[in-house]
Design a protein around this motif. Structure first.
Motif, PDB file in Angstrom:
ATOM      1  N   TYR A   1     -20.188  37.434  45.224  1.00 20.62           N
ATOM      2  CA  TYR A   1     -20.131  36.021  44.875  1.00 20.62           C
ATOM      3  C   TYR A   1     -19.602  35.157  46.011  1.00 20.62           C
ATOM      4  O   TYR A   1     -19.758  33.937  45.988  1.00 20.62           O
ATOM      5  N   GLY A   2     -19.008  35.781  47.017  1.00 23.71           N
ATOM      6  CA  GLY A   2     -18.650  35.048  48.221  1.00 23.71           C
ATOM      7  C   GLY A   2     -19.828  34.903  49.164  1.00 23.71           C
ATOM      8  O   GLY A   2     -19.895  33.967  49.957  1.00 23.71           O
ATOM      9  N   ALA A   3     -20.778  35.820  49.053  1.00 27.65           N
ATOM     10  CA  ALA A   3     -21.959  35.787  49.916  1.00 27.65           C
ATOM     11  C   ALA A   3     -23.050  34.860  49.378  1.00 27.65           C
ATOM     12  O   ALA A   3     -23.822  34.278  50.143  1.00 27.65           O
ATOM     13  N   MET A   4     -23.124  34.741  48.065  1.00 34.99           N
ATOM     14  CA  MET A   4     -24.214  33.968  47.458  1.00 34.99           C
ATOM     15  C   MET A   4     -24.337  32.540  47.968  1.00 34.99           C
ATOM     16  O   MET A   4     -25.464  32.055  48.178  1.00 34.99           O
ATOM     17  N   PRO A   5     -23.236  31.789  48.197  1.00 36.71           N
ATOM     18  CA  PRO A   5     -23.397  30.427  48.700  1.00 36.71           C
ATOM     19  C   PRO A   5     -24.132  30.333  50.026  1.00 36.71           C
ATOM     20  O   PRO A   5     -24.798  29.336  50.308  1.00 36.71           O
TER      21      PRO A   5
ATOM     22  N   PRO B   1     -18.529  24.434  52.851  1.00 38.05           N
ATOM     23  CA  PRO B   1     -19.592  23.558  53.366  1.00 38.05           C
ATOM     24  C   PRO B   1     -20.977  24.188  53.295  1.00 38.05           C
ATOM     25  O   PRO B   1     -21.134  25.408  53.312  1.00 38.05           O
ATOM     26  N   GLY B   2     -21.980  23.303  53.241  1.00 41.57           N
ATOM     27  CA  GLY B   2     -23.374  23.730  53.286  1.00 41.57           C
ATOM     28  C   GLY B   2     -23.899  23.640  54.702  1.00 41.57           C
ATOM     29  O   GLY B   2     -23.134  23.688  55.670  1.00 41.57           O
ATOM     30  N   LEU B   3     -25.205  23.496  54.842  1.00 39.95           N
ATOM     31  CA  LEU B   3     -25.801  23.463  56.178  1.00 39.95           C
ATOM     32  C   LEU B   3     -25.621  22.117  56.865  1.00 39.95           C
ATOM     33  O   LEU B   3     -25.404  22.048  58.069  1.00 39.95           O
ATOM     34  N   LYS B   4     -25.706  21.040  56.110  1.00 44.00           N
ATOM     35  CA  LYS B   4     -25.560  19.703  56.683  1.00 44.00           C
ATOM     36  C   LYS B   4     -24.112  19.253  56.604  1.00 44.00           C
ATOM     37  O   LYS B   4     -23.387  19.594  55.670  1.00 44.00           O
TER      38      LYS B   4
ATOM     39  N   PRO C   1     -24.041  25.452  47.419  1.00 42.97           N
ATOM     40  CA  PRO C   1     -24.118  25.785  45.996  1.00 42.97           C
ATOM     41  C   PRO C   1     -23.219  26.980  45.694  1.00 42.97           C
ATOM     42  O   PRO C   1     -23.204  27.967  46.430  1.00 42.97           O
ATOM     43  N   ALA C   2     -22.445  26.871  44.645  1.00 46.77           N
ATOM     44  CA  ALA C   2     -21.502  27.929  44.288  1.00 46.77           C
ATOM     45  C   ALA C   2     -21.943  28.634  43.011  1.00 46.77           C
ATOM     46  O   ALA C   2     -22.651  28.054  42.175  1.00 46.77           O
ATOM     47  N   PHE C   3     -21.537  29.862  42.896  1.00 49.52           N
ATOM     48  CA  PHE C   3     -21.800  30.618  41.682  1.00 49.52           C
ATOM     49  C   PHE C   3     -20.960  30.047  40.540  1.00 49.52           C
ATOM     50  O   PHE C   3     -19.756  29.858  40.658  1.00 49.52           O
ATOM     51  N   ALA C   4     -21.628  29.745  39.421  1.00 49.17           N
ATOM     52  CA  ALA C   4     -20.938  29.232  38.238  1.00 49.17           C
ATOM     53  C   ALA C   4     -20.374  30.416  37.454  1.00 49.17           C
ATOM     54  O   ALA C   4     -21.023  30.945  36.552  1.00 49.17           O
TER      55      ALA C   4
ATOM     56  N   VAL D   1     -13.452  21.089  41.195  1.00 55.43           N
ATOM     57  CA  VAL D   1     -14.193  20.174  40.336  1.00 55.43           C
ATOM     58  C   VAL D   1     -15.334  19.534  41.123  1.00 55.43           C
ATOM     59  O   VAL D   1     -16.445  19.357  40.608  1.00 55.43           O
ATOM     60  N   GLU D   2     -15.084  19.208  42.393  1.00 53.23           N
ATOM     61  CA  GLU D   2     -16.137  18.641  43.251  1.00 53.23           C
ATOM     62  C   GLU D   2     -17.272  19.642  43.430  1.00 53.23           C
ATOM     63  O   GLU D   2     -18.448  19.273  43.424  1.00 53.23           O
ATOM     64  N   THR D   3     -16.915  20.891  43.591  1.00 55.83           N
ATOM     65  CA  THR D   3     -17.930  21.939  43.758  1.00 55.83           C
ATOM     66  C   THR D   3     -18.749  22.105  42.490  1.00 55.83           C
ATOM     67  O   THR D   3     -19.982  22.234  42.542  1.00 55.83           O
ATOM     68  N   LEU D   4     -18.078  22.093  41.346  1.00 54.95           N
ATOM     69  CA  LEU D   4     -18.789  22.177  40.063  1.00 54.95           C
ATOM     70  C   LEU D   4     -19.765  21.023  39.902  1.00 54.95           C
ATOM     71  O   LEU D   4     -20.873  21.192  39.400  1.00 54.95           O
ATOM     72  N   ALA D   5     -19.337  19.836  40.354  1.00 55.57           N
ATOM     73  CA  ALA D   5     -20.172  18.647  40.189  1.00 55.57           C
ATOM     74  C   ALA D   5     -21.324  18.603  41.188  1.00 55.57           C
ATOM     75  O   ALA D   5     -22.346  17.958  40.937  1.00 55.57           O
ATOM     76  N   ALA D   6     -21.179  19.291  42.333  1.00 59.44           N
ATOM     77  CA  ALA D   6     -22.198  19.220  43.379  1.00 59.44           C
ATOM     78  C   ALA D   6     -23.436  20.020  43.007  1.00 59.44           C
ATOM     79  O   ALA D   6     -24.515  19.458  42.794  1.00 59.44           O
ATOM     80  N   ASP D   7     -23.306  21.311  42.961  1.00 61.69           N
ATOM     81  CA  ASP D   7     -24.467  22.151  42.645  1.00 61.69           C
ATOM     82  C   ASP D   7     -23.985  23.575  42.425  1.00 61.69           C
ATOM     83  O   ASP D   7     -23.489  24.205  43.360  1.00 61.69           O
ATOM     84  N   THR D   8     -24.106  24.058  41.224  1.00 66.75           N
ATOM     85  CA  THR D   8     -23.748  25.443  40.943  1.00 66.75           C
ATOM     86  C   THR D   8     -24.991  26.207  40.497  1.00 66.75           C
ATOM     87  O   THR D   8     -25.934  25.624  39.974  1.00 66.75           O
ATOM     88  N   LYS D   9     -24.964  27.491  40.730  1.00 62.89           N
ATOM     89  CA  LYS D   9     -26.084  28.334  40.347  1.00 62.89           C
ATOM     90  C   LYS D   9     -25.559  29.545  39.578  1.00 62.89           C
ATOM     91  O   LYS D   9     -24.361  29.845  39.605  1.00 62.89           O
ATOM     92  N   PHE D  10     -26.486  30.227  38.927  1.00 60.87           N
ATOM     93  CA  PHE D  10     -26.124  31.373  38.107  1.00 60.87           C
ATOM     94  C   PHE D  10     -27.024  32.542  38.487  1.00 60.87           C
ATOM     95  O   PHE D  10     -28.053  32.362  39.157  1.00 60.87           O
TER      96      PHE D  10
END
Length: 430
Positions: free
Chosen positions: A203-207, A299-302, A308-311, A372-381
């Motif tokens: 789950y640390g690698a998925m982002p 951080p992401g690419l930009k 995106p984080a694992f929910a 909370v910011e991460t949850l609001a940005a984009d999470t995946k499952f």
């Protein structure tokens, strides 16, 4: 004489797993005893004592409310949960009445017939109406409820403020900067990992995979096909595995590390950065780095984007085989109640699954903000397939990462092998 709540030795836990038959039935019990001993399995945390204290408080009230009832708790390792719980489904005589389980395991456990359908009890629970939709979905399979959400988990970037200040470094705003900053730190301070990473930290690698546009699998309606070998996913794998080496986190030490291992290293002052969850806060606070760290979204690419984080998160479920269904459901609701979740947040930093309680704690605690910011940005499952439990238990993704970092395979061949294994699992469940 009350047996009360005590942590059972890990040796006893493993002995039970070793002795449990692997092929017996898991049919539901027709008994509903109102007294006796309830067995509960909860997950062992990096720093477990605060969790134990919250649980002990809940269970003390439960035992007072149910005369003639005792509860025993075993804290089991997260990494071996699949074997333990699978064995419990197959051997009701050694199974718990109530179990904590990861939200990625719901579909698989329901397919295995191990969890009780508690749809009616959940609907009648007054507090359930405030459960956030994502958390509610995590206990839902085929429109039925199979447990109560316990906490929601999401990961962000922990970093050492003292190290960054000493070396004059800026907080990384892209994944490329994260990688280069980790190497700068390692070069300046070879006694530290720039960022602690683990070959067994899925789950640390998925982002990294998701930030590059990759996916684990594609599909809907329970029918999936692996996508871990796509061009985008391979770029993410390459980015993550580039962090294993003498210039950051030596493969000989880090290839076998789990998520808990990386947080343990960070808390002990052995790493300048780590990817950790809101649920890691208590362990870090109890470590040597207390007062010298901060947390930001990964951080992401930009520049300025959030990967995106694992929910993630955990649930509590009643086993179909329990002979104490009414008591087990009541205990489930007490452990997952607003009061208990609030206390668990205070003790461990676990984010509540109730929307109103989460808003309350976020207003009080600054450390909650990046999560909370991460949850609001984009999470995946993960794929909502019973096959995921098989893929997870089979260590398909950790094996892929470890093959790459050990030099046994290149990214393309390791990803192709992982995709084949995933598709075999998806195919086995229809």
């Amino acid at each position: 004489m009350k047996l009360s709540v005590r942590m059972v030795a890990v040796a006893a836990v493993l002995a039970t797993a070793a002795c449990a038959p692997q092929t017996s039935g898991n049919s539901s019990s027709d008994k509903d005893e109102k007294t006796g001993t309830l067995r509960v399995w909860l997950f062992q945390e990096v720093n477990n004592k605060p969790k134990e204290e919250v649980v002990d408080s809940v269970l003390a009230d439960f035992e007072k409310a149910h005369e003639g009832t005792d509860v025993t708790v075993e804290y089991i390792p997260v990494e071996t949960r699949a074997q333990r719980i699978k064995a419990a489904f197959n051997d009701p005589t050694s199974a718990p009445d109530l179990v904590e389980y990861g939200n990625t395991d719901t579909a698989g456990y329901v397919k295995d017939g191990g969890l009780a359908d508690v749809t009616k009890e959940f609907a009648a629970w007054d507090e359930a109406k405030d459960t956030d939709p994502t958390a509610r979905q995590s206990v839902t399979v085929g429109g039925k409820i199979y447990g109560a959400p316990y906490f929601v988990g999401v990961r962000a970037l922990y970093y050492r403020t003292d190290v960054f200040e000493e070396l004059g470094l800026d907080v990384p705003r892209t994944q490329a900067e994260l990688i280069s900053t980790a190497r700068q730190i390692r070069a300046a301070k070879p006694e530290l990992y720039g960022i602690a990473v683990g070959g067994a930290y899925t789950y640390g690698a998925m982002p990294f995979i998701w930030a590059h546009g990759g996916e684990l699998a594609v599909g809907t309606g329970g029918s999936y096909a692996a996508a871990i070998d796509s061009a985008a996913a391979r770029k993410g794998i390459e980015a993550y595995t580039s962090l294993f080496g003498d210039d950051n986190c030596p493969a000989a030490k880090c290839a076998a590390m789990t998520g808990n291992d990386t947080i343990t290293a960070f808390a002990a002052g052995k790493a300048a950065m780590a990817i950790g969850g809101d649920f890691s806060h208590a362990a870090v606070e109890a470590g040597k780095v207390k007062g010298t760290y901060a947390v930001v979204p990964l951080p992401g690419l930009k520049s300025g984007s959030i990967a995106p984080a694992f929910a993630g998160g955990n649930n509590l479920g009643v086993l179909r085989s329990t002979t104490h269904r009414t008591l087990a459901v009541d205990l489930m609701k007490r452990l997952a109640s607003k009061k208990a979740q609030g206390e668990l947040f205070e003790a461990m930093g676990f984010l509540p699954t109730f929307s109103d309680v989460r808003q309350q704690v976020a207003a009080k605690e600054a450390f909650v903000k990046p999560f909370v910011e991460t949850l609001a940005a984009d999470t995946k499952f993960v794929p909502a397939s019973p096959a995921w439990a098989q893929i997870d238990a089979g260590q398909v993704l950790p094996t892929m990462f470890q093959e790459v970092v050990s030099g046994k395979k290149d990214v393309d061949s390791a990803a192709a092998d992982a995709a084949r294994k995933m598709n075999d699992a998806f195919g086995s469940v229809g």
